[in-house]
Write an enzyme that holds these catalytic residues in place. Structure first.
Site, PDB file in Angstrom:
ATOM      1  N   HIS A   1      38.640   3.533  62.951  1.00  0.00           N
ATOM      2  CA  HIS A   1      38.379   2.053  63.322  1.00  0.00           C
ATOM      3  C   HIS A   1      39.631   1.488  63.850  1.00  0.00           C
ATOM      4  O   HIS A   1      40.816   1.548  63.239  1.00  0.00           O
ATOM      5  CB  HIS A   1      37.715   1.310  62.278  1.00  0.00           C
ATOM      6  CG  HIS A   1      37.365  -0.037  62.202  1.00  0.00           C
ATOM      7  ND1 HIS A   1      36.729  -0.511  63.624  1.00  0.00           N
ATOM      8  CD2 HIS A   1      37.674  -1.367  61.677  1.00  0.00           C
ATOM      9  CE1 HIS A   1      36.654  -1.912  63.493  1.00  0.00           C
ATOM     10  NE2 HIS A   1      37.277  -2.377  62.522  1.00  0.00           N
TER      11      HIS A   1
ATOM     12  N   SER B   1      32.869  -4.491  64.375  1.00  0.00           N
ATOM     13  CA  SER B   1      32.565  -3.622  63.591  1.00  0.00           C
ATOM     14  C   SER B   1      31.052  -3.860  63.260  1.00  0.00           C
ATOM     15  O   SER B   1      30.520  -4.871  63.310  1.00  0.00           O
ATOM     16  CB  SER B   1      33.308  -3.668  62.287  1.00  0.00           C
ATOM     17  OG  SER B   1      32.919  -2.727  61.506  1.00  0.00           O
TER      18      SER B   1
ATOM     19  N   CYS C   1      34.566  -1.091  68.842  1.00  0.00           N
ATOM     20  CA  CYS C   1      35.782  -1.835  68.245  1.00  0.00           C
ATOM     21  C   CYS C   1      37.190  -1.601  69.272  1.00  0.00           C
ATOM     22  O   CYS C   1      37.740  -2.630  69.328  1.00  0.00           O
ATOM     23  CB  CYS C   1      36.140  -0.953  66.843  1.00  0.00           C
ATOM     24  SG  CYS C   1      36.475   0.610  67.109  1.00  0.00           S
TER      25      CYS C   1
END
Length: 335
Positions: free
Chosen positions: A175, A192, A140
């Site tokens: 994330h 992702s 990510c």
């Protein structure tokens, strides 16, 4: 050289996050980072295969089968997207996301490109250029840097880091995506394991709508969103020596009512609008020999100063009714 870290205690978790190392933790599962560049040195390759053998159900046999094969299929190399003058901004963003997706998510347990958040933007753009050349799977944070690189020639598109901290079965997960803002609409680019935790089309009227979209996706995987961090708009100058401001606003979801969260996000949006057009320090003027800077350089957007500012308070802690958590017996749903 490789390094692994395990996120166990909350204070250690926050300390490493401030150092920009949250990408090294994945719900308490460590993974390694290639710090030796390309081509991968022998030590890095051997460490990667040993790690695959540990984390994959058939890792040892899988590794032997791949490393001993002589007729492996040739992997197609994705092409960096190009556009016609009539291509709209939403179409360009979709083409960029398609390119990022074609690189595929990196499941090896070894991150191929070392991203140091404290490096100047020009150095990060060099790494992005290397990503397009090597065409290896990414995670990510790498996708955020690549997204910035591929949108540098879109002055009407503002880009900002948008990161999340979620919790599932006692572990914290981190994330990050690249938020985008253009034509009065918000969206996101990213990478992702989960399809609904990366790309968001340029169709959300407010930043609140975008954040709620991600929060709903987290709920679909039984994750509780704990924290949202929003960085400042990133310069379109690929040779800028400024650093990306990753944490302009830090919002503790547990401490904010829905209305308080909306007001904080509206305040962030106003702040960023006011910063557009402010002068930034000039980039170096000397020639950069053998530069790996962005070939996509186009007319730059209005320059702006990306200065560190006092982080926004996120309100008083609200009282929440604690729901009994399900005993997952250590099972983790990774996002």
């Amino acid at each position: 050289m490789l390094r692994a870290t395990v996120g166990s205690l909350e204070d250690r978790d926050e300390e490493q996050e401030d150092e920009g190392d949250e990408e090294l933790r994945d719900g308490g599962v460590p993974f390694y980072v290639n710090r030796g560049g390309f081509p991968l040195d022998e030590e890095t390759q051997e460490r990667m295969w040993r790690h695959v053998a540990r984390i994959h159900p058939d890792g040892e046999e899988l590794g032997k089968g791949i490393r001993g094969a002589t007729d492996l299929p040739k992997i197609p190399v994705p092409s960096v997207p190009t556009y016609q003058p009539t291509t709209t901004i939403p179409q360009r963003l979709e083409a960029i996301q398609k390119y990022i997706r074609e690189l595929q998510y990196n499941h090896t347990g070894t991150q191929f490109f070392e991203i140091k958040k404290s490096r100047p933007l020009t150095a990060l753009m060099d790494i992005a250029k290397e990503m397009t050349r090597e065409a290896l799977p990414i995670k990510c944070l790498e996708a955020v840097i690549l997204g910035i690189y591929l949108t540098n020639n879109m002055p009407s598109v503002e880009r900002f880091p948008l990161s999340f901290k979620s919790q599932f079965s006692g572990n914290h997960f981190h994330h990050i995506v690249l938020g985008v803002h253009s034509g009065g609409r918000f969206g996101a680019l990213g990478m992702s394991r989960r399809e609904d935790l990366m790309f968001k089309p340029l169709e959300f009227r407010t930043l609140m709508d975008l954040v709620q979209e991600f929060e709903g996706a987290y709920r679909g995987y039984w994750h509780t969103l704990r924290k949202v961090k929003i960085g400042q708009y990133v310069s379109h100058d690929p040779h800028s020596v400024e650093q990306i401001e990753w944490k302009h606003s830090i919002l503790d979801i547990d401490k904010l009512t829905k209305e308080e969260l909306r007001k904080e996000l509206e305040r962030y949006t106003r702040d960023m609008r006011l910063k557009i057009g402010k002068p930034a320090p000039p980039s170096p003027t000397k020639d950069r020999k053998n530069s790996m800077g962005s070939p996509l350089k186009g007319p730059c957007s209005p320059v702006r100063r990306i200065s560190r500012v006092e982080r926004r308070p996120s309100g008083e802690k609200k009282i929440l009714e604690q729901k009994p958590s399900t005993d997952m017996n250590g099972y983790q749903i990774r996002v």
